[in-house]
Design a protein around this motif. Structure first.
Motif, PDB file in Angstrom:
ATOM      1  N   ASN A   1     -15.644   1.990  28.826  1.00 50.20           N
ATOM      2  CA  ASN A   1     -15.455   2.809  30.021  1.00 50.20           C
ATOM      3  C   ASN A   1     -14.021   3.311  30.075  1.00 50.20           C
ATOM      4  O   ASN A   1     -13.466   3.548  31.145  1.00 50.20           O
ATOM      5  CB  ASN A   1     -15.770   1.991  31.278  1.00 50.20           C
ATOM      6  N   GLY A   2     -13.441   3.466  28.883  1.00 50.71           N
ATOM      7  CA  GLY A   2     -12.032   3.850  28.787  1.00 50.71           C
ATOM      8  C   GLY A   2     -11.769   5.273  29.218  1.00 50.71           C
ATOM      9  O   GLY A   2     -12.679   6.029  29.576  1.00 50.71           O
ATOM     10  N   LYS A   3     -10.496   5.641  29.124  1.00 49.29           N
ATOM     11  CA  LYS A   3     -10.078   6.971  29.545  1.00 49.29           C
ATOM     12  C   LYS A   3     -10.626   8.028  28.602  1.00 49.29           C
ATOM     13  O   LYS A   3     -10.734   7.807  27.398  1.00 49.29           O
ATOM     14  CB  LYS A   3      -8.554   7.047  29.565  1.00 49.29           C
TER      15      LYS A   3
ATOM     16  N   ASP B   1     -15.625  10.318  25.060  1.00 51.21           N
ATOM     17  CA  ASP B   1     -16.299  11.595  25.311  1.00 51.21           C
ATOM     18  C   ASP B   1     -17.200  12.031  24.158  1.00 51.21           C
ATOM     19  O   ASP B   1     -17.840  13.082  24.239  1.00 51.21           O
ATOM     20  CB  ASP B   1     -15.264  12.699  25.554  1.00 51.21           C
ATOM     21  N   ALA B   2     -17.234  11.263  23.078  1.00 47.67           N
ATOM     22  CA  ALA B   2     -17.995  11.666  21.892  1.00 47.67           C
ATOM     23  C   ALA B   2     -19.492  11.699  22.186  1.00 47.67           C
ATOM     24  O   ALA B   2     -20.006  10.955  23.030  1.00 47.67           O
ATOM     25  CB  ALA B   2     -17.710  10.715  20.741  1.00 47.67           C
TER      26      ALA B   2
ATOM     27  N   GLU C   1      -6.994  17.250  22.486  1.00 49.28           N
ATOM     28  CA  GLU C   1      -7.716  16.621  21.388  1.00 49.28           C
ATOM     29  C   GLU C   1      -9.127  17.203  21.317  1.00 49.28           C
ATOM     30  O   GLU C   1      -9.736  17.507  22.353  1.00 49.28           O
ATOM     31  CB  GLU C   1      -7.810  15.106  21.593  1.00 49.28           C
ATOM     32  N   PRO C   2      -9.679  17.375  20.120  1.00 48.49           N
ATOM     33  CA  PRO C   2     -11.035  17.914  20.019  1.00 48.49           C
ATOM     34  C   PRO C   2     -12.071  16.917  20.511  1.00 48.49           C
ATOM     35  O   PRO C   2     -11.882  15.702  20.424  1.00 48.49           O
ATOM     36  CB  PRO C   2     -11.198  18.176  18.517  1.00 48.49           C
ATOM     37  N   ARG C   3     -13.150  17.434  21.047  1.00 52.27           N
ATOM     38  CA  ARG C   3     -14.283  16.589  21.412  1.00 52.27           C
ATOM     39  C   ARG C   3     -15.155  16.425  20.172  1.00 52.27           C
ATOM     40  O   ARG C   3     -15.452  17.396  19.483  1.00 52.27           O
ATOM     41  CB  ARG C   3     -15.066  17.239  22.558  1.00 52.27           C
TER      42      ARG C   3
ATOM     43  N   ALA D   1     -16.780   4.409  17.167  1.00 55.15           N
ATOM     44  CA  ALA D   1     -16.434   5.776  17.566  1.00 55.15           C
ATOM     45  C   ALA D   1     -16.460   5.925  19.077  1.00 55.15           C
ATOM     46  O   ALA D   1     -15.576   6.560  19.673  1.00 55.15           O
ATOM     47  CB  ALA D   1     -17.393   6.770  16.916  1.00 55.15           C
ATOM     48  N   GLN D   2     -17.449   5.329  19.736  1.00 53.61           N
ATOM     49  CA  GLN D   2     -17.560   5.454  21.188  1.00 53.61           C
ATOM     50  C   GLN D   2     -16.411   4.753  21.904  1.00 53.61           C
ATOM     51  O   GLN D   2     -15.893   5.245  22.908  1.00 53.61           O
ATOM     52  CB  GLN D   2     -18.905   4.881  21.657  1.00 53.61           C
ATOM     53  N   MET D   3     -15.975   3.613  21.370  1.00 54.49           N
ATOM     54  CA  MET D   3     -14.889   2.876  22.018  1.00 54.49           C
ATOM     55  C   MET D   3     -13.547   3.596  21.867  1.00 54.49           C
ATOM     56  O   MET D   3     -12.689   3.502  22.745  1.00 54.49           O
ATOM     57  CB  MET D   3     -14.807   1.458  21.449  1.00 54.49           C
ATOM     58  N   LEU D   4     -13.386   4.335  20.775  1.00 54.52           N
ATOM     59  CA  LEU D   4     -12.148   5.089  20.576  1.00 54.52           C
ATOM     60  C   LEU D   4     -12.201   6.455  21.248  1.00 54.52           C
ATOM     61  O   LEU D   4     -11.170   6.983  21.679  1.00 54.52           O
ATOM     62  CB  LEU D   4     -11.873   5.275  19.078  1.00 54.52           C
ATOM     63  N   LEU D   5     -13.409   7.022  21.312  1.00 58.08           N
ATOM     64  CA  LEU D   5     -13.595   8.397  21.788  1.00 58.08           C
ATOM     65  C   LEU D   5     -14.705   8.407  22.840  1.00 58.08           C
ATOM     66  O   LEU D   5     -15.845   8.782  22.556  1.00 58.08           O
ATOM     67  CB  LEU D   5     -13.965   9.308  20.621  1.00 58.08           C
TER      68      LEU D   5
END
Length: 478
Positions: A212-214, A327-328, A220-222, A321-325
């Motif tokens: 639930n990070g920022k 909005d992915a 940055e690209p989505r 990937a989800q934890m780092l990004l």
């Protein structure tokens, strides 16, 4: 204008050792896909010796990987003009032309590679894909002699057997074709680490929870990750999405797997990636995200707000990937497991995909991939779309509209015609994608139904296939 002219290159004196050690350092950087660091070292060397073929070849690789295909092609053309007896460079030039869609140029260059060296089995293998040989041709006769001589390396035997298999299949001799494909796979080395994969997915199911990070930083690209088993239709979806004016593609990028490897080096004994990631601060996650972007974008300026990353087996690392990004978005391709299994078994992968060497391994990999996907799909809700390949090729407009809606993109007619794009296609699907969206890939397994019985049995027979069909039907209507 060359793309490289827009890039601020690092100071060579700060990163390059002197003398004979430079090639070792450059090869290390290329292996690590650090092309923006390797290229300036090569350019410095070319200032000293502008006709060193080894330097020119490595520079061509870097330019191509950095998106400047025109300069890469020019360098390889220069090499073949000045070293015309080097068959390997004709083959490299041909491959690069094929990736950029110049099929006629690729055919001509592969033929030249074979003219220079009639035993260049890689060039023969690739030429047959572009311009299939007739069964009684001189090329096929040559292949049969090489096959019987027993003097080929494992890689060479795999290429020859695979080519003979494709030729027999083209002529409707499917039993003979399958025997050649099996011999091709048997010539390869490699192990499928099933226990490690099983443990990895057990840990995912037990410990992964979405972040639930920022949201990503402005500018940055989505990211859109298109993934699934190899040969499941990921290249088609990548090209559909990258036909959109707002979308760019980094192709089969190693950025996520390299990030996962970097995380793995920091784990304590008995700790898994999810446990480690959960204890990271926002600043530490931001550092990992920055590392991913640096590897993914190769230090190049990004012209698009949305980027597609299409490495099939990223499906196993979606959670990272989800934890780092946060909005992915993720698209997991659902394609008939017997079609996928057959395609993996008859495809001669140059690197990786060791699981494709045995039908039993393909079945085990299929089970593990779907076990992981089921967990991610339940936990990621609206961020992950299960996409039916069958539904996509049978009803493309409806399915493309749903994919665009899922990824937050407005409709564009160009997405209906991925074959018109100018993107570089570097996968085993490079020829298929040039033919546009079609349903020719459906049901190919039926031709080899008898030969694929071991795969079906290892998957769990008709009972498991029926379970898969419910997944496909749900994906088609999602």
């Amino acid at each position: 204008m060359s793309l490289m002219q827009n890039i601020q290159l690092p100071n060579v004196s700060e990163i390059a050792p002197s003398g004979i050690e430079r090639f070792a350092k450059i090869d290390e950087l290329i292996a690590e896909r650090e092309f923006p660091l390797a290229l300036p070292m090569l350019l410095k060397m070319l200032q000293i010796d502008a006709k060193c073929v080894d330097t020119l070849n490595r520079a061509a690789i870097c330019y191509f990987e950095l998106g400047d295909a025109a300069t890469a092609l020019a360098l390889l053309q220069f090499i073949t003009e000045n070293w015309p007896k080097k068959s390997i460079y004709w083959g490299k030039l041909a491959e690069m032309r094929q990736f950029t869609g110049d099929i006629d140029g690729a055919i001509a260059n592969y033929k030249q590679a074979i003219k220079v060296d009639s035993n260049n089995v890689l060039a023969i293998f690739k030429l047959n894909h572009l311009e299939p040989f007739k069964r009684e041709s001189k090329q096929v006769s040559r292949l049969r002699k090489l096959d019987k001589a027993g003097k080929l390396t494992g890689r060479g035997q795999a290429l020859v057997s695979s080519t003979l298999g494709q030729i027999e299949a083209k002529n409707g001799r499917h039993r003979a074709a399958f025997r050649h494909f099996a011999r091709s796979k048997a010539a390869k080395t490699g192990e499928f680490p099933l226990e490690d994969l099983n443990n990895q997915i057990d840990a995912q199911i037990s410990d992964f929870q979405p972040s639930n990070g920022k949201p990503v930083t402005e500018g940055e690209p989505r990211m859109i990750f298109v993934c699934g088993l190899p040969r499941s239709g990921t290249t088609l979806v990548e090209n559909i999405l990258s036909s959109h004016s707002d979308v760019g593609s980094i192709g089969e990028s190693f950025a996520l797997s390299q990030t996962v490897t970097a995380i793995g080096k920091r784990l304590t004994p008995g700790q898994n990636r999810w446990q480690w990631l959960k204890s990271r601060t926002d600043d530490e996650i931001a550092i990992l995200r920055e590392y991913f972007h640096r590897v993914a974008l190769k230090g190049l300026p990004n012209e698009h707000g949305v980027i597609v990353d299409k490495m099939p087996l990223n499906c196993l690392d979606i959670g990272v990937a989800q934890m780092l990004l946060p909005d992915a978005k993720f698209i997991f391709m659902v394609r008939h497991p017997l079609d996928v299994g057959l395609s993996n078994f008859i495809t001669n992968f140059q690197d990786g995909n060791a699981f494709s060497q045995k039908l039993s391994w393909i079945a085990q990999m299929t089970h593990e991939v779907y076990r992981s996907a089921d967990d991610y799909s339940a936990k990621l809700a609206g961020a992950m779309r299960m996409q039916s390949f069958r539904a996509l090729v049978e009803n493309p407009e409806e399915q493309i509209r749903r994919m665009l809606e899922h990824t937050g993109l407005p409709w564009q007619d160009s997405c209906m015609h991925p074959e018109r794009g100018e993107s570089v296609v570097r996968t085993a699907s490079s020829l298929q994608i040039r033919k546009g969206i079609n349903s020719k890939g459906l049901g190919k397994w039926k031709t080899y139904e008898d030969q694929l019985q071991p795969l079906l049995t290892a998957l769990g027979g008709q009972e498991w296939l029926s379970h898969w069909q419910t997944i496909d039907e749900a994906a088609a209507f999602s």
